[in-house]
Motif scaffolding. Structure first.
Motif, PDB file in Angstrom:
ATOM      1  N   SER A  79      86.641  18.897  66.826  1.00  0.00           N
ATOM      2  CA  SER A  79      87.960  18.792  66.209  1.00  0.00           C
ATOM      3  C   SER A  79      88.261  20.002  65.324  1.00  0.00           C
TER       4      SER A  79
ATOM      5  N   SER B  10      81.781  15.288  67.331  1.00  0.00           N
ATOM      6  CA  SER B  10      83.233  15.156  67.500  1.00  0.00           C
ATOM      7  C   SER B  10      83.983  15.879  66.380  1.00  0.00           C
ATOM      8  N   ILE B  11      83.426  15.909  65.206  1.00  0.00           N
ATOM      9  CA  ILE B  11      84.076  16.607  64.092  1.00  0.00           C
ATOM     10  C   ILE B  11      84.021  18.111  64.323  1.00  0.00           C
TER      11      ILE B  11
ATOM     12  N   LYS C 260     101.189  16.631  63.689  1.00  0.00           N
ATOM     13  CA  LYS C 260      99.827  16.615  64.211  1.00  0.00           C
ATOM     14  C   LYS C 260      99.016  17.764  63.626  1.00  0.00           C
TER      15      LYS C 260
ATOM     16  N   LYS D 121      91.150  22.860  65.826  1.00  0.00           N
ATOM     17  CA  LYS D 121      92.123  23.174  64.777  1.00  0.00           C
ATOM     18  C   LYS D 121      92.030  24.641  64.355  1.00  0.00           C
TER      19      LYS D 121
ATOM     20  N   ALA E 154      85.302  15.501  57.920  1.00  0.00           N
ATOM     21  CA  ALA E 154      85.661  16.855  58.337  1.00  0.00           C
ATOM     22  C   ALA E 154      85.504  17.828  57.172  1.00  0.00           C
TER      23      ALA E 154
END
Length: 172
Positions: A124, A120-121, A83, A128, A92
Motif C-alpha cells: 500500500s 500488505s502495508i 482516495k 501511494k 502504516a
C-alpha cells in the motif's frame, strides 16, 4: 448481432478496460484475429451503444483507449482525491517510521520490529509512492530493500531525511 461478433466486441471492451492505457490498434486486431477495418467498425458500434452512458472509446493515433466522457471528469477527480488523501492508518505510520529511520530495510526487518505481517502495508505504501524499492541486499535470497521517496518528504514537509526528529536514546 451474431454471437461471434458480440463476443469480439466484449473482448475489445475487456482489453481496453483492463489496459487503462492506449492499446495499439494493430496489436488489438491481431489479438482478436480481425482486420483493422473490422476493429474500427466494432469500436464505432461500441461507441454507439455508449451514447447515453459515461464511457467512450477514443482513437489516439494508432491506438484505442477506453475513457470516461468529459462531463464526468470533475466527479472522478473528486473521487480520486478522496482516495489519494485518505489518512494513513496507525500501522502504516509505524511502517513508514521504521523505513524512514532504518532505510534501506527489508520487509522481514519491518515485520521483526512490528511483530506482525506487514506485507500488505508495504504494498500500500509503495502504491501511494511513499516508499519504494531501493535495491536488493547482498545476503542469501537477495531480499528487496525499501526506502522513502521524495513524495514521503513532501507529505511530511521535509527537505531531506535528516529533518526527521531525533529518537530518544538512539545512538547515531
Amino acid at each position: 448481432m451474431a454471437k461471434g461478433v458480440k463476443e469480439t466486441i466484449n473482448q475489445i471492451e475487456a482489453v481496453l478496460f483492463a489496459s487503462g492505457e492506449p492499446f495499439g490498434a494493430t496489436r488489438l486486431a491481431e489479438l482478436l484475429e480481425i482486420d483493422l477495418e473490422t476493429l474500427e467498425n466494432m469500436v464505432k458500434t461500441i461507441n454507439d451503444g455508449y451514447e447515453e452512458g459515461p464511457f467512450q472509446i477514443l482513437k489516439l493515433g494508432d491506438a484505442y483507449q477506453m475513457t470516461t466522457k468529459a462531463p464526468y471528469g470533475e466527479v472522478i477527480k473528486k473521487a480520486l482525491e478522496v482516495k489519494r488523501n485518505a489518512p494513513l492508518s496507525q500501522a502504516a505510520m509505524e511502517v513508514l517510521a521504521i523505513v524512514a529511520y532504518n532505510q534501506p530495510v527489508t520487509r522481514s526487518f519491518i515485520e521483526q520490529v512490528r511483530g506482525v505481517d506487514s506485507s500488505s502495508i508495504v504494498v500500500s505504501l509503495t502504491a501511494k509512492g511513499l516508499i519504494c524499492e531501493a535495491g536488493r541486499l547482498e545476503i542469501p535470497g537477495r531480499p528487496i530493500a525499501y526506502g522513502t521517496t521524495p513524495a514521503f518528504l513532501r507529505c511530511f514537509g521535509m527537505k531531506d531525511i535528516k529533518a526527521l526528529p531525533k529518537l530518544p536514546n538512539r545512538e547515531e
